[in-house]
Design a protein around this motif. Structure first.
Motif, PDB file in Angstrom:
ATOM      1  N   ASN B   2       3.706  59.183  69.504  1.00 39.54           N
ATOM      2  CA  ASN B   2       3.612  58.665  68.149  1.00 39.54           C
ATOM      3  C   ASN B   2       2.132  58.659  67.720  1.00 39.54           C
ATOM      4  O   ASN B   2       1.296  58.049  68.369  1.00 39.54           O
ATOM      5  CB  ASN B   2       4.207  57.244  68.139  1.00 39.54           C
ATOM      6  N   CYS B   3       1.834  59.372  66.627  1.00 38.82           N
ATOM      7  CA  CYS B   3       0.433  59.531  66.232  1.00 38.82           C
ATOM      8  C   CYS B   3      -0.237  58.211  65.868  1.00 38.82           C
ATOM      9  O   CYS B   3      -1.261  57.857  66.433  1.00 38.82           O
ATOM     10  CB  CYS B   3       0.304  60.501  65.072  1.00 38.82           C
ATOM     11  N   ASP B   4       0.372  57.518  64.875  1.00 41.28           N
ATOM     12  CA  ASP B   4      -0.288  56.318  64.357  1.00 41.28           C
ATOM     13  C   ASP B   4      -0.477  55.240  65.412  1.00 41.28           C
ATOM     14  O   ASP B   4      -1.508  54.592  65.467  1.00 41.28           O
ATOM     15  CB  ASP B   4       0.509  55.739  63.174  1.00 41.28           C
ATOM     16  N   ALA B   7      -1.369  57.544  69.758  1.00 40.86           N
ATOM     17  CA  ALA B   7      -2.523  58.447  69.820  1.00 40.86           C
ATOM     18  C   ALA B   7      -3.794  57.756  69.320  1.00 40.86           C
ATOM     19  O   ALA B   7      -4.843  57.845  69.951  1.00 40.86           O
ATOM     20  CB  ALA B   7      -2.247  59.723  69.026  1.00 40.86           C
ATOM     21  N   HIS B  30      -2.322  65.955  73.403  1.00 42.02           N
ATOM     22  CA  HIS B  30      -1.830  65.617  72.063  1.00 42.02           C
ATOM     23  C   HIS B  30      -2.752  66.171  70.980  1.00 42.02           C
ATOM     24  O   HIS B  30      -2.288  66.745  70.000  1.00 42.02           O
ATOM     25  CB  HIS B  30      -1.666  64.105  71.896  1.00 42.02           C
ATOM     26  N   CYS B  34      -1.988  68.594  67.635  1.00 40.23           N
ATOM     27  CA  CYS B  34      -1.778  67.799  66.423  1.00 40.23           C
ATOM     28  C   CYS B  34      -3.018  67.798  65.528  1.00 40.23           C
ATOM     29  O   CYS B  34      -4.014  67.163  65.828  1.00 40.23           O
ATOM     30  CB  CYS B  34      -1.391  66.365  66.808  1.00 40.23           C
ATOM     31  N   SER B  36      -3.556  66.543  62.514  1.00 41.09           N
ATOM     32  CA  SER B  36      -3.955  65.321  61.803  1.00 41.09           C
ATOM     33  C   SER B  36      -4.655  64.340  62.758  1.00 41.09           C
ATOM     34  O   SER B  36      -5.605  63.665  62.374  1.00 41.09           O
ATOM     35  CB  SER B  36      -2.775  64.680  61.078  1.00 41.09           C
ATOM     36  N   CYS B  37      -4.208  64.309  64.016  1.00 39.14           N
ATOM     37  CA  CYS B  37      -4.901  63.437  64.978  1.00 39.14           C
ATOM     38  C   CYS B  37      -6.275  63.998  65.326  1.00 39.14           C
ATOM     39  O   CYS B  37      -7.227  63.252  65.527  1.00 39.14           O
ATOM     40  CB  CYS B  37      -4.076  63.248  66.247  1.00 39.14           C
TER      41      CYS B  37
END
Lengths: 187, 82
Positions: B2-4, B7, B30, B34, B36-37
Motif C-alpha cells: 500500500n503506497c500511502d 511505502a 516497491h 511505482c 508516484s512513490c
C-alpha cells in the motif's frame, strides 16, 4: 570540545564568571541561529538567545553534569522560543492545537500553496522562499526539523532536548518532513 | 504494498536509519515499480537538501560581550533566582 566545555562549566559552577564567556562564545552562533530559525526575526532572536544564555548561567547549579551541556542549553533556548511564539497575538490563534488532530494546529490546515498575489514577490530568491516555508511549519515540527537537519542532532538527542519520548520525535519528524515536502515541492 | 500507508512509512523510517536490510529491499523493489512513490521519495529527499541549503546565520557582533555585561552579580543573582 565537549571536554573543554565540561571543564569551563565546572569553573562557572565554582563562581568563575569569566569562564562562562568562553562557553557563550562557543555556542553563540548555534543558539542564535536556532532562535532565528524558530522566530524568523533577528531582533527577537537576539533577545531570546541572550535570555537563554543568561538563564543557563543563573540556573547553572541545576545543570546535571552527566548530561550534555549543549542538550540542556538547547532545551532552554527552544522553550523560550516556543513561549515567545505563543505570546505573539496574531499567531496565538494559529498555534492553537485543533482538537482531535494530535498536535496539528491551524497552520497545517491552511492551504500550502495559496499565496496572495501581493505576496508573490517577483524574483523572490530561493533562499528566502525556503526560509519562509520553514517558518510556516508548526513550531513543534519546526523545532525538530531544525534540530535534526540544521543542528544535526540525533533523534535520541532531540528527545532529550525537548523532553519528549523518542517515538513522539519520530512521529513528528515524519509529519514535519511531509509538511515540508508539500511546501517545497513546487519550489 | 500500500503506497500511502506502508511505502511512505518505510521512506520515513529509511530517512531515520530505522530500516532492517529486508525492509530496505522491500522499499527498493516497491520504488522501482511505482512512479508516484518514486516521486514522493525524491520530493522528500529534495526538501531536506533545500532545507540544508539555507544560509547559516551568525550571532550579532558583541553578542557575547553584551551577555557578559548582563549577567547578574552575586547579589542580583538571588533576586534573579527568586
Amino acid at each position: 570540545m565537549d571536554l573543554i566545555i565540561r571543564d569551563k562549566i565546572k569553573q562557572v559552577k565554582k563562581g568563575d564568571q569569566t569562564a562562562y564567556e568562553d562557553v557563550v562564545m562557543f555556542f553563540q552562533d548555534k543558539i542564535f541561529q536556532h532562535c532565528y530559525r524558530m522566530l524568523g526575526n533577528k531582533h527577537e532572536a537576539e533577545d531570546i538567545a541572550q535570555e537563554a544564555f543568561i538563564r543557563a548561567y543563573v540556573n547553572i547549579h541545576s545543570y546535571d553534569e552527566n548530561r550534555k551541556f549543549s542538550t540542556w542549553l538547547y532545551r532552554i533556548a527552544t522553550n523560550l522560543t516556543i513561549d515567545r511564539i505563543r505570546k505573539r497575538k496574531p499567531d496565538y490563534y494559529l498555534d492553537a492545537e485543533v482538537k482531535g488532530t494530535d498536535g496539528l494546529d491551524m497552520y497545517s490546515q491552511l492551504a500550502t500553496n495559496d499565496r496572495l498575489p501581493e505576496e508573490e514577490v517577483q524574483g523572490m530568491e530561493l533562499q528566502n522562499q525556503i526560509e519562509s516555508e520553514i517558518l510556516s511549519l508548526p513550531p513543534k515540527y519546526r523545532s525538530i526539523i531544525m534540530l535534526r537537519y540544521l543542528e544535526e542532532f540525533s533523534l535520541q538527542e532531540i528527545s532529550d532536548i525537548l523532553d519528549i519520548p523518542l517515538g513522539t520525535v519520530k512521529t513528528r519528524i515524519h509529519r514535519g518532513r511531509e509538511a515540508l515536502r508539500k511546501k517545497l515541492r513546487h519550489v | 504494498m500500500n503506497c500511502d500507508k506502508e511505502a511512505v512509512k518505510l521512506m520515513h523510517q529509511h530517512l531515520d536509519g530505522d530500516l532492517t536490510k529486508e525492509e530496505e529491499m522491500q522499499l527498493k523493489i516497491h520504488l522501482e515499480g511505482c512512479d508516484s512513490c518514486q516521486k514522493h521519495f525524491h520530493e522528500l529527499k529534495r526538501s531536506i537538501t533545500l532545507l540544508k541549503s539555507v544560509e547559516q546565520v551568525k550571532a550579532p557582533e558583541n553578542f557575547t560581550k553584551d551577555i557578559m555585561q548582563k549577567l547578574p552579580t552575586e547579589k542580583k543573582q538571588v533576586k534573579y533566582m527568586r
